[in-house]
Design a protein around this motif. Structure first.
Motif, short mmCIF file in Angstrom:
data_model
loop_
_atom_site.label_atom_id
_atom_site.label_comp_id
_atom_site.label_asym_id
_atom_site.label_seq_id
_atom_site.Cartn_x
_atom_site.Cartn_y
_atom_site.Cartn_z
N VAL A 169 5.05 10.11 -1.66
CA VAL A 169 3.70 10.01 -1.10
C VAL A 169 2.76 9.34 -2.09
O VAL A 169 1.98 8.45 -1.73
CB VAL A 169 3.17 11.41 -0.72
CG1 VAL A 169 1.68 11.32 -0.33
CG2 VAL A 169 3.96 11.98 0.44
N TYR A 170 2.83 9.73 -3.35
CA TYR A 170 1.92 9.15 -4.35
C TYR A 170 2.21 7.66 -4.56
O TYR A 170 1.30 6.86 -4.80
CB TYR A 170 2.01 9.92 -5.66
CG TYR A 170 1.40 11.29 -5.59
CD1 TYR A 170 0.28 11.54 -4.79
CD2 TYR A 170 1.94 12.37 -6.31
CE1 TYR A 170 -0.28 12.80 -4.71
CE2 TYR A 170 1.38 13.63 -6.24
CZ TYR A 170 0.27 13.85 -5.44
OH TYR A 170 -0.29 15.10 -5.36
N ALA A 171 3.48 7.27 -4.47
CA ALA A 171 3.81 5.85 -4.58
C ALA A 171 3.15 5.07 -3.44
O ALA A 171 2.61 3.98 -3.65
CB ALA A 171 5.33 5.66 -4.56
N SER A 172 3.21 5.64 -2.24
CA SER A 172 2.57 5.00 -1.09
C SER A 172 1.05 4.98 -1.24
O SER A 172 0.40 3.98 -0.93
CB SER A 172 2.96 5.74 0.20
OG SER A 172 2.27 5.22 1.32
N LEU A 173 0.48 6.08 -1.72
CA LEU A 173 -0.97 6.15 -1.87
C LEU A 173 -1.47 5.16 -2.92
O LEU A 173 -2.57 4.62 -2.79
CB LEU A 173 -1.40 7.58 -2.22
CG LEU A 173 -1.27 8.59 -1.09
CD1 LEU A 173 -1.61 10.00 -1.60
CD2 LEU A 173 -2.15 8.23 0.09
N TYR A 174 -0.68 4.93 -3.95
CA TYR A 174 -1.07 3.91 -4.93
C TYR A 174 -1.14 2.54 -4.25
O TYR A 174 -2.07 1.76 -4.50
CB TYR A 174 -0.07 3.88 -6.08
CG TYR A 174 -0.35 2.77 -7.06
CD1 TYR A 174 -1.38 2.88 -7.99
CD2 TYR A 174 0.41 1.59 -7.05
CE1 TYR A 174 -1.65 1.84 -8.88
CE2 TYR A 174 0.16 0.56 -7.93
CZ TYR A 174 -0.88 0.69 -8.85
OH TYR A 174 -1.15 -0.33 -9.70
N GLN A 175 -0.19 2.26 -3.36
CA GLN A 175 -0.23 1.01 -2.60
C GLN A 175 -1.48 0.97 -1.72
O GLN A 175 -2.09 -0.11 -1.54
CB GLN A 175 1.02 0.87 -1.74
CG GLN A 175 2.30 0.66 -2.53
CD GLN A 175 3.54 0.66 -1.66
OE1 GLN A 175 3.61 1.38 -0.66
NE2 GLN A 175 4.52 -0.14 -2.04
N HIS A 176 -1.89 2.11 -1.19
CA HIS A 176 -3.14 2.18 -0.41
C HIS A 176 -4.31 1.70 -1.28
O HIS A 176 -5.15 0.91 -0.82
CB HIS A 176 -3.40 3.61 0.06
CG HIS A 176 -2.62 4.03 1.27
ND1 HIS A 176 -1.24 4.04 1.30
CD2 HIS A 176 -3.04 4.47 2.49
CE1 HIS A 176 -0.84 4.47 2.49
NE2 HIS A 176 -1.92 4.73 3.23
N GLY A 177 -4.37 2.19 -2.51
CA GLY A 177 -5.47 1.81 -3.40
C GLY A 177 -5.47 0.33 -3.72
O GLY A 177 -6.52 -0.33 -3.69
#
Length: 263
Positions: A169-177
């Motif tokens: 999830v955090y890997a994906s959220l970093y991509q969100h940023g």
């Protein structure tokens, strides 16, 4: 905050002080477990895809779908049908993640986190960055990131979520940023809208989550500086939202309050 609240007290307080809100929360989560959602609709709609997830790329009210190709190649408006891309975006904002976390906190039932984990796992598999309609609008990318992080915090008030799940999830959220920072919805001085405010809130929240990274520090500093500028630029002399909409006025007031409390 939630970790310090007694569950039985919270349940009793909600039942007595906010019975309608509690009833709506219970109704929405029951429907979610059955695969039904109410996004941008007056009634519940079956959103299931037949594989344990939702039809993330489809306007579930009309049945029209968008391809899983690069988001810049996808049309926002289809002129030959009655579809609405906002229905697609609304479902993937993951508002329901917070509802599920609230229900677990109130009831102690783990089925709510199990559904959250399953839906988010499937969403990530079916929406790899930067493919598909759910990367088209930075505002919706930002709101999804905020909702997911808020849900995670709420679930942690009961018990931590699995580490492998959080890592993905955090890997994906970093991509969100990264995506938000590269695609800010800037129109111009005095012309920016609530979309830009949502972009900034997303950067502020994600910047805090990843504050150990140099780029995340820049996200926070930039978002804070721009929010201070925009609250003046987007507010008229009488204190109203410059988009002249009562609904937007309420929404941006919540944005500013969120930013104030978060900082």
């Amino acid at each position: 905050i939630f970790s310090k609240v007694n569950r039985s007290y919270a349940r009793e307080r909600l039942a007595h002080a906010h019975p309608q809100a509690l009833a709506e929360l219970q109704e929405r989560t029951r429907a979610l477990h059955a695969g039904h959602v109410k996004e941008l609709s007056s009634s519940f709609i079956d959103a299931r895809d037949g594989n344990g997830g939702f039809r993330w790329h489809e306007d579930i009210k009309t049945g029209v779908s968008w391809d899983k190709t690069h988001y810049l190649r996808l049309p926002v408006i289809r002129r030959n049908d009655e579809s609405d891309i906002k229905t697609v975006w609304e479902l993937s904002r993951f508002h329901f993640g917070i509802w599920l976390a609230q229900m677990e906190f109130i009831t102690g039932e783990s089925c709510h986190r199990e559904l959250f984990i399953r839906l988010l796992d499937i969403w990530q598999l079916q929406n790899p960055y930067p493919l598909g309609p759910n990367w088209m609008c930075p505002m919706d990318v930002a709101l999804r990131a905020i909702n997911i992080l808020a849900a995670i915090e709420l679930f942690h008030a009961t018990a931590p979520l699995p580490s492998p799940f959080l890592s993905a999830v955090y890997a994906s959220l970093y991509q969100h940023g990264v995506h938000i920072r590269a695609n800010l919805e800037v129109v111009g001085s005095g012309l920016n809208t609530n979309h830009y405010l949502a972009d900034l809130l997303g950067l502020l929240t994600l910047g805090k989550r990843f504050e150990c990274l140099p780029e995340a520090e820049e996200w926070m500093e930039f978002a804070s500086r721009e929010l201070e500028r925009e609250i003046v630029a987007q507010t008229t002399d009488d204190g109203f939202c410059h988009e002249s909409s009562a609904c937007y006025h309420l929404m941006v007031a919540e944005y500013y309050l969120y930013a104030l409390m978060f900082c």
